[in-house]
Design an enzyme around this catalytic site. Structure first.
Site, PDB file in Angstrom:
ATOM      1  N   CYS A 350      64.859  61.134  52.406  1.00 31.84           N
ATOM      2  CA  CYS A 350      64.423  60.008  53.155  1.00 31.84           C
ATOM      3  C   CYS A 350      65.072  58.472  52.631  1.00 31.84           C
ATOM      4  O   CYS A 350      64.423  57.744  52.074  1.00 31.84           O
ATOM      5  CB  CYS A 350      63.176  59.998  53.187  1.00 31.84           C
ATOM      6  SG  CYS A 350      62.246  58.483  54.166  1.00 31.84           S
ATOM      7  N   GLU A 351      66.570  58.328  52.497  1.00 29.22           N
ATOM      8  CA  GLU A 351      67.235  57.176  51.914  1.00 29.22           C
ATOM      9  C   GLU A 351      68.543  57.311  52.882  1.00 29.22           C
ATOM     10  O   GLU A 351      69.120  58.168  52.955  1.00 29.22           O
ATOM     11  CB  GLU A 351      67.320  57.349  50.489  1.00 29.22           C
ATOM     12  CG  GLU A 351      65.934  57.280  49.572  1.00 29.22           C
ATOM     13  CD  GLU A 351      66.251  56.688  48.345  1.00 29.22           C
ATOM     14  OE1 GLU A 351      67.110  56.024  48.225  1.00 29.22           O
ATOM     15  OE2 GLU A 351      65.410  57.085  47.372  1.00 29.22           O
TER      16      GLU A 351
END
Ligand code: LLP
Length: 427
Positions: A350-351
């Site tokens: 999640c980046e």
């Protein structure tokens, strides 16, 4: 297609490592998966032995701490450069002899010092301050240690700034001009026996000139120490030799490195009338190209950018995210097909920065295809994390047509290791 990587071939559009079909292996064992060629590993070690006969080679365990690989390194006559008590215990378990281990580190605790002396391995002392602490600990505990001094030679290795270690501004080592005095101080202290000098100027270095410069500076220091009455029994020139990650940027071989440093080392030793043991600490150049990391394609998304999202991200292979590193990507089940589309390969983390490969030309890909990230054997698994609740992957050793698991994949239970919910929170 794979340049000097003789252990990788393409057969009927499938990537093979030795005689193992990487796509079939991924189907069988699941992905992400690290896969290493035993023959390549042995060949790489032998290339160092041929280039530097008589020198000790200490494998830099931080590059790859897989026990079976370390066992092969031990069988092939390598020692180990370790940077922590954890790495020391792993190499001892792999069967590397105490006399072939150097414990490095710029921030060792008294507990580390005790453990190193109890284990009977040499250590590299990083500062004058550490020397004083060490001597006190030795005297208090009645132990003794043989030490080398880590020199900061102030050499620019022309590599990524995060992996340059011998610059004046780096945190490692004793400034070159202070080493002789520190050596003399060690000769007066109880519990420590200075036996040599050590440096390491950086990693992924593609030019041999900085190694030659560092070797020259190390020999200047050896001369100063010898003039002051110190005995230099060992000179450790560190690791750092780069490898060819990108098809267009070739790397020097161990033989090229030897041609650059051995004449300096030998001539200066002869002039000084000393015969120290030469030590090298290669990590990447031993293990990087032995290994591919396999990841499965989950999604091919044609948005403003065409993204190929795999099940491995920077949790599995951190180098692209940390150092903007290039890892060549091959579609393991389309390895002969024409690259027609430009895509960015991303992971499941999640980046936004979770990018493994940017703007790469690949064949037409779909969900279920498998990508191989080449040259993933150094600082690959060893830097993997459980970020975003991702268990770490399995590792496999390939030998001929054999593929054996050397480290099983973690599962979700591993994310809970050592944790508990406090009883008072269960009310
Ligand atoms: N000796 C010492 C004291 C070191 O600090 C290192 C690496 C080596 C030997 C081995 O260097 P090599 O031959 O592997 O270049 N994570 C980074 C690399 C960090 C290197 C740290 N020290 C990367 O993925 O590029």
């Amino acid at each position: 297609m794979f340049g000097p990587k003789s252990h990788l071939t393409s057969r009927d559009s499938h990537l093979f490592m030795e005689d193992v079909d990487c796509f079939a292996l991924a189907q069988k064992l699941g992905t992400p998966l690290y896969v290493t060629s035993e023959s390549r590993l042995r060949e790489n070690i032998r290339a160092y032995h041929r280039a530097f006969p008589g020198a000790d080679k200490y494998f830099a365990v931080k590059a790859n701490g897989n026990l079976s690989l370390l066992r092969i390194a031990a069988q092939e006559g390598m020692g180990a450069d370790v940077f922590s008590a954890g790495e020391l215990s792993v190499v001892r378990m792999a069967g590397i002899a105490r006399d072939m281990i150097l414990f490095n580190g710029n921030s060792k605790s008294s507990k580390d010092h005790e453990l190193i002396m109890q284990a009977g391995v040499r250590m590299s002392v990083d500062s004058r301050e550490e020397l004083e602490h060490l001597s006190q600990t030795a005297q208090k505990s009645g132990l003794q240690g043989e030490i080398l001094f880590r020199v900061n030679p102030d050499v620019s290795p022309k590599t990524h700034p995060k992996i340059a270690t011998g610059l004046r501004s780096s945190k490692f080592g004793i400034p070159a001009e202070q080493v002789a005095a520190t050596y003399q101080r060690a000769m007066e202290l109880e519990g420590v026996k200075p036996v040599g000098l050590h440096c390491h100027i950086g990693s992924q270095i593609l030019d041999t000139a900085p190694f030659a410069e560092a070797a020259g500076k190390m020999m200047d220091i050896a001369a100063a120490v010898t003039a002051a009455g110190g005995a230099i029994e060992r000179i450790d020139l560190g690791g750092g030799l780069g490898i060819q990650y990108h098809p267009d940027s070739p790397a020097p071989t161990p033989a090229d490195l030897a041609a650059a440093v051995l004449p300096i080392f030998k001539d200066r030793c002869r002039d000084l009338g000393i015969s120290p043991k030469l030590i090298l600490e290669p990590g990447r150049s031993i293990v990087a190209d032995t290994t591919v990391m396999l990841a499965s394609v989950n999604v091919v998304k044609r948005a403003h950018v065409s993204f190929v999202a795999t099940d491995a991200g920077f949790n599995v292979l951190a180098r692209p995210m940390l150092y903007d590193s290039y890892h060549h990507v091959v579609a393991a089940n389309h390895s002969d097909e024409k690259a027609e589309e430009t895509v960015t390969v991303v992971g499941p983390i999640c980046e936004t920065g979770d990018i493994l490969a940017k703007d790469r030309k690949v064949p037409h890909l779909a969900r279920g295809d498998v990508l191989a990230f080449l040259d993933a054997g150094a600082y690959g698994f060893s830097m993997a994390s459980q970020y975003n609740g991702q268990p770490r992957p399995a590792e496999v050793l390939v030998s001929g047509s054999r593929a054996e698991i050397t480290r099983r994949a973690e599962d979700a239970s591993c994310l809970l290791t050592g944790q508990r919910i406090l009883p008072r929170l269960m009310k």
